[in-house]
Write an enzyme that holds these catalytic residues in place. Structure first.
Site, short mmCIF file in Angstrom:
data_model
loop_
_atom_site.label_atom_id
_atom_site.label_comp_id
_atom_site.label_asym_id
_atom_site.label_seq_id
_atom_site.Cartn_x
_atom_site.Cartn_y
_atom_site.Cartn_z
CD1 TRP A 168 -3.34 -0.18 2.01
CD2 TRP A 168 -2.24 -2.20 1.70
NE1 TRP A 168 -4.10 -1.16 2.23
CE2 TRP A 168 -3.55 -2.48 1.97
CE3 TRP A 168 -1.56 -3.28 1.32
CZ2 TRP A 168 -4.08 -3.87 1.99
CZ3 TRP A 168 -1.98 -4.48 1.30
CH2 TRP A 168 -3.37 -4.75 1.82
CE1 TYR A 170 -3.16 3.69 -0.45
CE2 TYR A 170 -4.07 3.70 1.99
CZ TYR A 170 -4.04 3.17 0.37
OH TYR A 170 -5.05 2.03 0.22
NE ARG A 172 -1.65 9.16 4.86
CZ ARG A 172 -2.70 8.34 5.05
NH1 ARG A 172 -2.84 7.94 6.20
NH2 ARG A 172 -3.42 7.96 4.01
CE LYS A 202 -5.44 -0.38 -1.13
NZ LYS A 202 -5.97 -0.38 0.40
N GLY A 251 -10.53 1.85 -2.91
CA GLY A 251 -11.86 2.06 -3.19
C GLY A 251 -12.38 3.55 -2.50
P1 FBP Z 1 -11.00 1.31 1.48
O1 FBP Z 1 -11.39 0.46 0.29
O2 FBP Z 1 -12.04 1.26 2.54
O3 FBP Z 1 -10.71 2.84 1.21
O4 FBP Z 1 -9.54 0.58 1.77
C1 FBP Z 1 -8.70 0.68 1.46
C2 FBP Z 1 -7.62 0.87 2.29
O5 FBP Z 1 -6.17 0.99 1.76
C3 FBP Z 1 -7.54 0.17 3.56
O6 FBP Z 1 -6.74 -0.93 3.53
C4 FBP Z 1 -7.07 1.11 4.65
O7 FBP Z 1 -7.47 0.83 5.90
C5 FBP Z 1 -7.64 2.52 4.26
O8 FBP Z 1 -7.85 2.24 2.87
C6 FBP Z 1 -6.97 3.58 4.63
O9 FBP Z 1 -7.44 4.88 4.35
P2 FBP Z 1 -6.86 6.28 4.58
O10 FBP Z 1 -5.41 6.21 4.18
O11 FBP Z 1 -7.67 7.19 3.76
O12 FBP Z 1 -7.17 6.41 6.17
#
Ligand code: FBP
Length: 302
Positions: A168, A170, A172, A202, A251
Site C-alpha cells: 500500500w 500512500y 502523506r 496499491k 475504493g
Molecule cells: P477502502 O476501500 O476502505 O478505502 O480500503 C482501502 C484502504 O487502503 C484500507 O486498507 C485502509 O484501511 C484504508 O484504505 C486507509 O485509508 P486512509 O489512508 O484514507 O485512512
C-alpha cells in the site's frame, strides 16, 4: 487473447523465486475473476486505521471478522487482506476457501503520526496459512525511510518463504492534503513501491492536481495527459515498470454506486489490474454490497 495467455504474460514480468510466483498464480486464479489477470481484493484493516465504530456501526454485522471472510467468498473476491487478529479469528474456517493476505503493519487515527506499527510478520503469515503479506508505506512522511526499509526487509523474508508481497503506497506528511492524491505524487509513490520489490502495488486513484514539487515540471514539459481518470491510471501503470507490475486502486470512502462504477470503468479503460475495496462493501447492506461487487467484477471481465 485467451485468459491463460494473459496470465502468462503477467507472470512473465516477474523473475523472482518460483514459489512466490506459484502463490501469485494461485491468487490470479481465484475468485470470479480467476484467470483474467484482474483482481478485486477485500481489505478489512479500517477498524485499526479509523476505529471500529467509524468503520462498522452503520452495518453492525461487520464487527464480526467471519462476516467479512464469508462476504469475500460470496462476492467472488480474489483475496481477503487483514491484520493479525482478524486473520487469526478466521483462518481455520476460511483459509482453504479464499487466499488470505496478512497486513503486517497498521496505523491508527488516535495518533497524529504518519507512521505505522509492525503488527505481523512472515512467521505469522505462514502459521496462519496466508499466501502473502501486505505492508503500508507513507512516502513523504517523516517516517518514510524507516517504513521503506521495513517493507524491504519484510518482503525479502516473505519471498524466501514463497509468499507474495503487496504494498500500500500512500503519500502523506510533507505534501498538502490535496497533494496526497496528486498525479505527480501518486506516480512517484507507485514507482517506489515497485522498487521495494512488491508483486502488487496499491495506490489511491490520482486526481489531475499537480502538487508543487520538483516532479511537477516533467508533467508539464512532456505534455503528459492527465485530463481524465483513465489517462491517469495509464500514467500510474507506466510508472510501474511500464505496465509490468500489477497495480490495484483503493475504493476509498463510501460513495454511491454510480460514482464507484465510473471509477472502475476508468481503471479498466486505463489498464489497471483491479481494486481493493473495503468501506464501499461493509458500509452497505450485505446484499447491496454483493450486488456492487458483481457489477465491478463484470466490468473487469470485459
Ligand atoms: P477502502 O476501500 O476502505 O478505502 O480500503 C482501502 C484502504 O487502503 C484500507 O486498507 C485502509 O484501511 C484504508 O484504505 C486507509 O485509508 P486512509 O489512508 O484514507 O485512512
Amino acid at each position: 487473447m485467451k485468459n491463460s495467455e494473459n496470465l502468462e504474460n503477467i507472470l512473465k514480468n516477474y523473475e523472482d523465486n518460483d514459489k512466490s510466483l506459484l502463490n501469485l498464480d494461485k491468487l490470479l486464479n481465484s475468485g470470479t475473476l480467476g484467470g483474467t489477470g484482474k483482481l478485486v481484493i477485500y481489505p478489512v484493516d479500517q477498524g485499526f486505521e479509523h476505529g471500529p465504530d467509524r468503520s462498522f456501526s452503520s452495518n453492525p454485522d461487520a464487527y464480526d471478522p467471519h462476516y467479512h471472510m464469508q462476504f469475500a467468498i460470496d462476492a467472488g473476491m480474489s483475496a481477503f487482506a487483514a491484520p493479525l487478529g482478524m486473520i487469526e479469528s478466521g483462518t481455520k474456517t476460511f483459509s482453504d476457501k479464499i487466499p488470505l493476505i496478512l497486513k503486517c503493519n497498521s496505523s491508527n487515527s488516535l495518533t497524529n503520526l504518519s507512521d505505522q506499527a509492525l503488527t505481523g510478520n512472515v512467521d505469522d503469515a505462514i502459521r496462519l496459512n496466508c499466501i502473502g503479506v501486505g505492508f503500508t508505506i507513507y512516502p513523504g512522511s517523516e517516517f518514510n525511510l524507516k517504513l521503506i526499509e521495513q517493507a524491504c526487509n519484510l518482503f525479502r523474508k516473505a519471498k524466501s518463504a514463497g509468499l507474495i508481497t503487496v504494498l500500500w503506497s500512500y503519500p502523506r506528511g510533507k505534501m498538502s492534503k490535496k497533494g496526497e492524491t496528486a498525479i505527480n505524487i501518486v506516480s512517484y509513490a507507485a514507482h517506489m513501491a515497485c522498487l521495494c520489490g512488491a508483486h502488487i502495488i496499491k495506490v489511491k486513484l490520482p486526481t489531475s492536481y499537480l502538487e508543487e514539487d520538483p516532479t511537477k515540471d516533467s508533467f508539464i514539459k512532456n505534455n503528459i495527459n492527465i485530463n481524465n481518470l483513465s489517462e491517469r491510471v495509464k500514467v500510474i501503470k507506466r510508472s510501474c515498470f511500464n505496465g509490468k507490475r500489477i497495480v490495484v486502486f483503493s475504493g476509498g470512502e463510501a460513495k454511491n454506486d454510480e460514482e464507484i462504477i465510473n471509477e472502475i470503468k476508468a481503471i479498466q479503460e486505463g489498464g489497471g489490474n483491479g481494486s481493493i475495496v473495503g468501506r464501499n462493501c461493509f458500509q452497505r447492506p450485505y446484499n447491496k454490497a454483493i450486488d456492487l461487487i458483481k457489477q465491478i467484477i463484470n466490468i473487469y471481465k470485459q
